[in-house]
Design a protein around this motif. Structure first.
Motif, PDB file in Angstrom:
ATOM      1  N   SER A  39       8.670  -3.078  38.424  1.00 21.22           N
ATOM      2  CA  SER A  39       9.139  -2.663  39.748  1.00 21.22           C
ATOM      3  C   SER A  39      10.543  -2.076  39.713  1.00 21.22           C
ATOM      4  O   SER A  39      10.899  -1.272  40.568  1.00 21.22           O
ATOM      5  CB  SER A  39       9.083  -3.839  40.720  1.00 21.22           C
ATOM      6  N   VAL A  40      11.333  -2.432  38.719  1.00 15.24           N
ATOM      7  CA  VAL A  40      12.688  -1.901  38.599  1.00 15.24           C
ATOM      8  C   VAL A  40      12.679  -0.371  38.428  1.00 15.24           C
ATOM      9  O   VAL A  40      13.653   0.298  38.756  1.00 15.24           O
ATOM     10  CB  VAL A  40      13.455  -2.594  37.445  1.00 15.24           C
ATOM     11  N   PHE A  41      11.570   0.192  37.966  1.00 15.84           N
ATOM     12  CA  PHE A  41      11.485   1.636  37.765  1.00 15.84           C
ATOM     13  C   PHE A  41      11.019   2.393  39.012  1.00 15.84           C
ATOM     14  O   PHE A  41      11.056   3.616  39.034  1.00 15.84           O
ATOM     15  CB  PHE A  41      10.551   1.969  36.598  1.00 15.84           C
ATOM     16  N   GLN A  42      10.579   1.672  40.034  1.00 17.15           N
ATOM     17  CA  GLN A  42      10.098   2.323  41.244  1.00 17.15           C
ATOM     18  C   GLN A  42      11.217   3.164  41.848  1.00 17.15           C
ATOM     19  O   GLN A  42      12.303   2.684  42.121  1.00 17.15           O
ATOM     20  CB  GLN A  42       9.605   1.290  42.251  1.00 17.15           C
ATOM     21  N   GLY A  43      10.968   4.452  42.018  1.00 17.49           N
ATOM     22  CA  GLY A  43      11.950   5.378  42.572  1.00 17.49           C
ATOM     23  C   GLY A  43      13.056   5.774  41.608  1.00 17.49           C
ATOM     24  O   GLY A  43      14.011   6.444  41.998  1.00 17.49           O
ATOM     25  N   ILE A  62      -1.411   8.398  38.284  1.00 13.18           N
ATOM     26  CA  ILE A  62      -1.336   7.452  39.389  1.00 13.18           C
ATOM     27  C   ILE A  62      -0.327   6.406  38.942  1.00 13.18           C
ATOM     28  O   ILE A  62      -0.447   5.850  37.850  1.00 13.18           O
ATOM     29  CB  ILE A  62      -2.696   6.778  39.647  1.00 13.18           C
ATOM     30  N   SER A  63       0.675   6.152  39.759  1.00 11.38           N
ATOM     31  CA  SER A  63       1.731   5.224  39.368  1.00 11.38           C
ATOM     32  C   SER A  63       1.605   3.891  40.091  1.00 11.38           C
ATOM     33  O   SER A  63       1.418   3.844  41.298  1.00 11.38           O
ATOM     34  CB  SER A  63       3.095   5.848  39.665  1.00 11.38           C
ATOM     35  N   TYR A  64       1.698   2.811  39.329  1.00 12.97           N
ATOM     36  CA  TYR A  64       1.749   1.457  39.874  1.00 12.97           C
ATOM     37  C   TYR A  64       3.010   0.817  39.323  1.00 12.97           C
ATOM     38  O   TYR A  64       3.041   0.366  38.178  1.00 12.97           O
ATOM     39  CB  TYR A  64       0.505   0.656  39.475  1.00 12.97           C
ATOM     40  N   ALA A  65       4.087   0.839  40.120  1.00  6.02           N
ATOM     41  CA  ALA A  65       5.386   0.331  39.678  1.00  6.02           C
ATOM     42  C   ALA A  65       5.729  -0.946  40.432  1.00  6.02           C
ATOM     43  O   ALA A  65       6.732  -1.025  41.125  1.00  6.02           O
ATOM     44  CB  ALA A  65       6.460   1.394  39.891  1.00  6.02           C
ATOM     45  N   GLN A  66       4.880  -1.960  40.284  1.00  6.95           N
ATOM     46  CA  GLN A  66       5.090  -3.208  41.010  1.00  6.95           C
ATOM     47  C   GLN A  66       4.964  -4.433  40.104  1.00  6.95           C
ATOM     48  O   GLN A  66       4.668  -5.527  40.581  1.00  6.95           O
ATOM     49  CB  GLN A  66       4.083  -3.290  42.161  1.00  6.95           C
ATOM     50  N   LEU A  67       5.164  -4.248  38.809  1.00  8.61           N
ATOM     51  CA  LEU A  67       5.048  -5.373  37.884  1.00  8.61           C
ATOM     52  C   LEU A  67       6.410  -6.028  37.713  1.00  8.61           C
ATOM     53  O   LEU A  67       7.413  -5.344  37.555  1.00  8.61           O
ATOM     54  CB  LEU A  67       4.523  -4.892  36.527  1.00  8.61           C
ATOM     55  N   GLY A  68       6.442  -7.335  37.774  1.00 10.58           N
ATOM     56  CA  GLY A  68       7.703  -8.058  37.634  1.00 10.58           C
ATOM     57  C   GLY A  68       7.494  -9.430  37.047  1.00 10.58           C
ATOM     58  O   GLY A  68       6.391  -9.788  36.635  1.00 10.58           O
TER      59      GLY A  68
END
Length: 151
Positions: A39-43, A62-68
């Motif tokens: 998630s740190v990479f989101q945006g 397709i981007s899924y940037a919600q892993l933490g």
């Protein structure tokens, strides 16, 4: 030395600027990818650069940037659903051990119909796996050059 390529059964590319080769490498496997990241990479500019590189090569991501740190198997199942419904042809993982392990698990599951909680049940193993490209943000991943991962 600018870069190093280490090859066992698959290629692992190390060195400055190797992520700039991602589009060309990914295109070998298909034109649709699921990019799973922390998630740190989101945006972030890093994620934007990777997506732009893929796009220029002709790979739609397709981007899924919600892993933490608190990510559960449900996030993996969401990614499996995204991969199946998006008709992706490869999985790309970006991040540390947790994110890359989950991305590798999703790639391992492929287009099988079972969920991550049943992964240890060997009778349900799928032979239809997604090709997997890993973009580690650290070299401390003990699973980097192997077929195993941490769930």
């Amino acid at each position: 030395m600018e870069s190093l390529t280490f090859q066992i059964p698959t290629a692992t590319h190390f060195g400055r600027g190797t992520r700039l080769q991602l589009g060309a490498k990914a295109l070998r496997y298909g034109t649709r990818a699921l990019l799973m990241s922390e998630s740190v990479f989101q945006g972030s500019s890093v994620l934007a650069e990777i997506q732009e590189n893929l796009s220029k090569a002709g790979v739609e991501a397709i981007s899924y940037a919600q892993l933490g740190p608190e990510t559960t198997s449900r996030a993996g199942e969401t990614c499996l659903e995204l991969a199946k419904s998006g008709h992706v042809q490869l999985i790309i993982g970006l991040g540390g051990v947790r994110a890359l392990s989950l991305a590798k698990a999703v790639a391992t599951l492929g287009s099988s119909l079972f969920d991550l909680d049943n992964l240890t049940d060997l009778q349900h193993q799928s032979s239809s796996v997604y090709p997997y490209i890993e973009l580690p943000t650290t070299c401390r991943n003990p699973f980097m050059l192997g077929e195993s991962f941490l769930l």
